[in-house]
Design an enzyme around this catalytic site. Structure first.
Site, PDB file in Angstrom:
ATOM      1  N   LEU A 135      57.622 -12.665 -20.679  1.00  0.00           N
ATOM      2  CA  LEU A 135      56.578 -12.823 -19.679  1.00  0.00           C
ATOM      3  C   LEU A 135      57.188 -12.812 -18.289  1.00  0.00           C
ATOM      4  CD1 LEU A 135      54.226 -15.493 -21.269  1.00  0.00           C
ATOM      5  CD2 LEU A 135      54.485 -13.053 -21.769  1.00  0.00           C
TER       6      LEU A 135
ATOM      7  N   GLY B 284      58.805 -13.700 -24.548  1.00  0.00           N
ATOM      8  CA  GLY B 284      57.692 -12.772 -24.781  1.00  0.00           C
ATOM      9  C   GLY B 284      58.148 -11.421 -25.333  1.00  0.00           C
TER      10      GLY B 284
ATOM     11  N   ASN C 290      63.142 -18.492 -26.442  1.00  0.00           N
ATOM     12  CA  ASN C 290      63.971 -19.459 -25.719  1.00  0.00           C
ATOM     13  C   ASN C 290      63.175 -20.334 -24.753  1.00  0.00           C
ATOM     14  OD1 ASN C 290      63.444 -17.117 -24.177  1.00  0.00           O
ATOM     15  ND2 ASN C 290      65.101 -17.611 -22.770  1.00  0.00           N
ATOM     16  N   GLU C 291      61.859 -20.455 -24.996  1.00  0.00           N
ATOM     17  CA  GLU C 291      60.986 -21.149 -24.032  1.00  0.00           C
ATOM     18  C   GLU C 291      61.498 -22.526 -23.627  1.00  0.00           C
ATOM     19  OE1 GLU C 291      59.971 -19.107 -26.251  1.00  0.00           O
ATOM     20  OE2 GLU C 291      58.380 -17.885 -25.382  1.00  0.00           O
TER      21      GLU C 291
HETATM   22  C1  LIG Z   1      51.539 -27.624 -24.498  1.00  0.00           C
HETATM   23  C2  LIG Z   1      51.664 -26.148 -24.578  1.00  0.00           C
HETATM   24  C3  LIG Z   1      50.472 -25.477 -24.053  1.00  0.00           C
HETATM   25  C4  LIG Z   1      50.409 -24.206 -23.731  1.00  0.00           C
HETATM   26  C5  LIG Z   1      51.567 -23.267 -23.706  1.00  0.00           C
HETATM   27  C6  LIG Z   1      52.285 -23.380 -22.424  1.00  0.00           C
HETATM   28  C7  LIG Z   1      53.231 -22.666 -21.984  1.00  0.00           C
HETATM   29  C8  LIG Z   1      53.851 -21.494 -22.611  1.00  0.00           C
HETATM   30  C9  LIG Z   1      54.254 -20.685 -21.491  1.00  0.00           C
HETATM   31  C10 LIG Z   1      54.968 -19.632 -21.414  1.00  0.00           C
HETATM   32  C11 LIG Z   1      55.636 -18.859 -22.399  1.00  0.00           C
HETATM   33  C12 LIG Z   1      56.532 -17.977 -21.866  1.00  0.00           C
HETATM   34  C13 LIG Z   1      57.285 -17.016 -22.630  1.00  0.00           C
HETATM   35  C14 LIG Z   1      58.160 -16.147 -21.763  1.00  0.00           C
HETATM   36  O1  LIG Z   1      58.289 -15.001 -22.044  1.00  0.00           O
HETATM   37  S1  LIG Z   1      58.909 -16.819 -20.378  1.00  0.00           S
HETATM   38  C15 LIG Z   1      60.083 -15.602 -19.839  1.00  0.00           C
HETATM   39  C16 LIG Z   1      61.368 -15.860 -20.504  1.00  0.00           C
HETATM   40  N1  LIG Z   1      62.308 -14.839 -20.193  1.00  0.00           N
HETATM   41  C17 LIG Z   1      63.584 -15.107 -20.005  1.00  0.00           C
HETATM   42  O2  LIG Z   1      64.031 -16.217 -20.102  1.00  0.00           O
HETATM   43  C18 LIG Z   1      64.464 -13.938 -19.654  1.00  0.00           C
HETATM   44  C19 LIG Z   1      65.108 -14.130 -18.349  1.00  0.00           C
HETATM   45  N2  LIG Z   1      65.890 -12.958 -18.011  1.00  0.00           N
HETATM   46  C20 LIG Z   1      67.140 -12.735 -18.472  1.00  0.00           C
HETATM   47  O3  LIG Z   1      67.674 -13.474 -19.260  1.00  0.00           O
HETATM   48  C21 LIG Z   1      67.825 -11.518 -17.980  1.00  0.00           C
HETATM   49  O4  LIG Z   1      67.158 -11.052 -16.845  1.00  0.00           O
HETATM   50  C22 LIG Z   1      67.900 -10.352 -19.003  1.00  0.00           C
HETATM   51  C23 LIG Z   1      68.879 -10.719 -20.131  1.00  0.00           C
HETATM   52  C24 LIG Z   1      66.538 -10.007 -19.577  1.00  0.00           C
HETATM   53  C25 LIG Z   1      68.455  -9.082 -18.277  1.00  0.00           C
HETATM   54  O5  LIG Z   1      69.664  -9.429 -17.629  1.00  0.00           O
HETATM   55  P1  LIG Z   1      70.241  -8.496 -16.472  1.00  0.00           P
HETATM   56  O6  LIG Z   1      71.535  -9.088 -16.049  1.00  0.00           O
HETATM   57  O7  LIG Z   1      70.244  -7.088 -16.919  1.00  0.00           O
HETATM   58  O8  LIG Z   1      69.150  -8.571 -15.319  1.00  0.00           O
HETATM   59  P2  LIG Z   1      68.981  -9.741 -14.249  1.00  0.00           P
HETATM   60  O9  LIG Z   1      69.862  -9.457 -13.089  1.00  0.00           O
HETATM   61  O10 LIG Z   1      69.084 -11.061 -14.890  1.00  0.00           O
HETATM   62  O11 LIG Z   1      67.461  -9.532 -13.827  1.00  0.00           O
HETATM   63  C26 LIG Z   1      67.051  -8.485 -12.936  1.00  0.00           C
HETATM   64  C27 LIG Z   1      65.913  -9.013 -12.089  1.00  0.00           C
HETATM   65  O12 LIG Z   1      64.808  -9.286 -12.942  1.00  0.00           O
HETATM   66  C28 LIG Z   1      64.394 -10.645 -12.746  1.00  0.00           C
HETATM   67  N3  LIG Z   1      63.879 -11.157 -14.019  1.00  0.00           N
HETATM   68  C29 LIG Z   1      64.523 -11.268 -15.168  1.00  0.00           C
HETATM   69  N4  LIG Z   1      63.730 -11.736 -16.135  1.00  0.00           N
HETATM   70  C30 LIG Z   1      62.526 -11.927 -15.560  1.00  0.00           C
HETATM   71  C31 LIG Z   1      61.280 -12.409 -16.037  1.00  0.00           C
HETATM   72  N5  LIG Z   1      61.088 -12.782 -17.333  1.00  0.00           N
HETATM   73  N6  LIG Z   1      60.260 -12.471 -15.184  1.00  0.00           N
HETATM   74  C32 LIG Z   1      60.410 -12.105 -13.898  1.00  0.00           C
HETATM   75  N7  LIG Z   1      61.563 -11.639 -13.376  1.00  0.00           N
HETATM   76  C33 LIG Z   1      62.613 -11.551 -14.215  1.00  0.00           C
HETATM   77  C34 LIG Z   1      65.659 -11.363 -12.286  1.00  0.00           C
HETATM   78  O13 LIG Z   1      65.355 -12.548 -11.638  1.00  0.00           O
HETATM   79  C35 LIG Z   1      66.252 -10.318 -11.392  1.00  0.00           C
HETATM   80  O14 LIG Z   1      65.503 -10.352 -10.194  1.00  0.00           O
HETATM   81  P3  LIG Z   1      66.193 -10.062  -8.797  1.00  0.00           P
HETATM   82  O15 LIG Z   1      66.733  -8.680  -8.924  1.00  0.00           O
HETATM   83  O16 LIG Z   1      67.290 -11.087  -8.624  1.00  0.00           O
HETATM   84  O17 LIG Z   1      65.108 -10.190  -7.792  1.00  0.00           O
END
Ligand SMILES: CC/C=C\C/C=C\C/C=C\C=C\CC(=O)SCCNC(=O)CCNC(=O)[C@H](O)C(C)(C)COP(=O)(O)OP(=O)(O)OC[C@H]1O[C@@H](n2cnc3c(N)ncnc32)[C@H](O)[C@@H]1OP(=O)(O)O
Length: 365
Positions: A171, A216, A240-241
């Site tokens: 997400l 997600g 990994n939430e």
């Molecule tokens: C009581 C309960 C009731 C209800 C339920 C409540 C809540 C549930 C809510 C939510 C559930 C959420 C599920 C999700 O999916 S949360 C998202 C989780 N994602 C992550 O943790 C991934 C994070 N990202 C990474 O680990 C890495 O980016 C990578 C491994 C995917 C890629 O690594 P790279 O080194 O290739 O790239 P980066 O330099 O890290 O990233 C580039 C750029 O992109 C931005 N970014 C990365 N991931 C996200 C993202 N998920 N959303 C938005 N932006 C993201 C990152 O910050 C970099 O940005 P900049 O270039 O620095 O601006």
């Protein structure tokens, strides 16, 4: 399944174009020109490219939303529309979901180009003008604006953006950080819709996981019938939430339990584990590992085995396995949205998200 399809019918195609223009987050997409270009190329939308092979009945859906295929409202809307179109197309029996590694965009502009910092400008025509320059990150909005004084007559430029080695980063965290409750609710409804459509699809679905697939992204993978992952030590997958200080909703949990069993799901969710490809194979989170350059071809070979089974028998069996899980969300959709909105807008959760975002950015620096 019928319920799922009926539910999804509310996404009218006329609404698609307006949604795409309204929700464009960074203003980096030029929707209309891209959309018409994609139509000519037999693709359906800017962030997603779909190729349906009529001879095999297999569609390949490629996610192409730099930098990390995060699931924004725009992205999810396009994803659902594409899925719905394929679902309605009787000639399409199988769907492979994967990520592209490079993505080409067309922009019509006069003298200014606005793109993210990973953009390379390759060619600008006419007049003939070649620029090759990696842009640096300059503004607090995350956008870089450069002016090309030597190219004041630029008409069309081809811009190529590079995707990280990700299947999907899950997400889009920016959709959950600092947003109004209304907007959060709209976003969550789109996340639900994506899962309902995918998990309840009548098509045979295979995730060709050619990059990391956290949260997600993992949900999307386990929403498919079968998972083939690139055997690359840099890639990981998992829900990994909890590492972000958030809680995976019950239907994420149910999908994981249905995939790996209760005990592995419990460990995985509570610790917010991201698994390497071999570890993911060990617990059954993915079904097969192959060298990176064989992910798509293996998915295509595997799909032919799935399609050798008569559709009606496979579909009824799939429904039998998944209906209870799908119905649980269908009968709790509104409550689930309310829960999400009240949870995600809490100050403490917003603080966790901010720290996580800072961590992501500082990791790069
Ligand atoms: C009581 C309960 C009731 C209800 C339920 C409540 C809540 C549930 C809510 C939510 C559930 C959420 C599920 C999700 O999916 S949360 C998202 C989780 N994602 C992550 O943790 C991934 C994070 N990202 C990474 O680990 C890495 O980016 C990578 C491994 C995917 C890629 O690594 P790279 O080194 O290739 O790239 P980066 O330099 O890290 O990233 C580039 C750029 O992109 C931005 N970014 C990365 N991931 C996200 C993202 N998920 N959303 C938005 N932006 C993201 C990152 O910050 C970099 O940005 P900049 O270039 O620095 O601006």
């Amino acid at each position: 399944m019928a319920n799922v399809l009926r539910n999804s019918a509310k996404f009218g195609f006329s609404g698609v174009l307006s949604q795409l223009s309204i929700h464009s987050r960074h203003g980096r997409e030029c929707v209309s020109p891209c959309f018409s270009l994609q139509q000519r190329n037999n693709s359906t939308s800017p962030k997603i490219k779909v190729d349906l092979d009529n001879s095999t009945g297999v569609a390949v859906l490629r996610m192409q939303s730099p930098p990390v295929n995060s699931l924004s409202l725009d992205f999810l809307t396009e994803f659902c529309i594409n899925l719905e179109k394929l679902e309605m197309d009787k000639s399409c029996r199988g769907l492979i979901i994967t990520s592209v590694s490079t993505h080409t965009h067309t922009h019509t502009d006069t003298d200014t180009v606005t793109q993210s910092h990973k953009t390379m400008i390759h060619t600008i025509t006419p007049p003939v003008c070649v620029v090759s320059q990696t842009l640096s990150k300059v503004s607090s909005t995350g956008l870089d604006i450069i002016t090309l004084p030597v190219c004041v007559c630029v008409c069309v430029c081809l811009v190529s953006q590079t995707l990280s080695k990700v299947f999907s980063a899950g997400l889009d965290i920016m959709e959950m950080y600092g947003k109004s409750p209304e907007r959060c609710g709209e976003f969550w409804k789109a996340v639900q819709e994506m899962w309902l459509k995918l998990y309840g699809s009548n098509m045979a679905t295979i995730a060709a996981i050619n990059g990391s697939s956290p949260a997600g992204g993992c949900l999307m993978s386990i929403g498919c019938d079968y998972r083939i992952m690139a055997d690359n030590p840099r890639y990981s997958i998992g829900l990994n939430e909890t590492q972000l200080g958030i809680v995976a909703p019950f239907w994420f949990k149910d999908t994981l339990v249905n995939t790996v069993g209760n005990r592995a799901a419990e460990l995985s969710l509570e610790l917010g584990l991201l698994y390497s490809a071999p570890d993911a194979l060990k617990i059954g989170l993915v079904d097969q590992l192959v060298p990176e350059d064989q992910v798509l071809s293996t998915a295509q070979d595997t799909m032919s085995k799935w399609l050798a089974v008569p559709d009606h028998a496979r579909q009824i069996t799939k429904s039998m396995m998944r209906k209870q899980t799908i119905d649980k969300l269908l009968s709790n959709r509104e409550a689930d949205i309310t829960n999400f909105v009240s949870f995600i807008t809490k100050d403490s959760i917003q603080r966790s998200l901010r720290m996580y975002l800072e961590m992501l950015k500082s990791r790069k620096a």
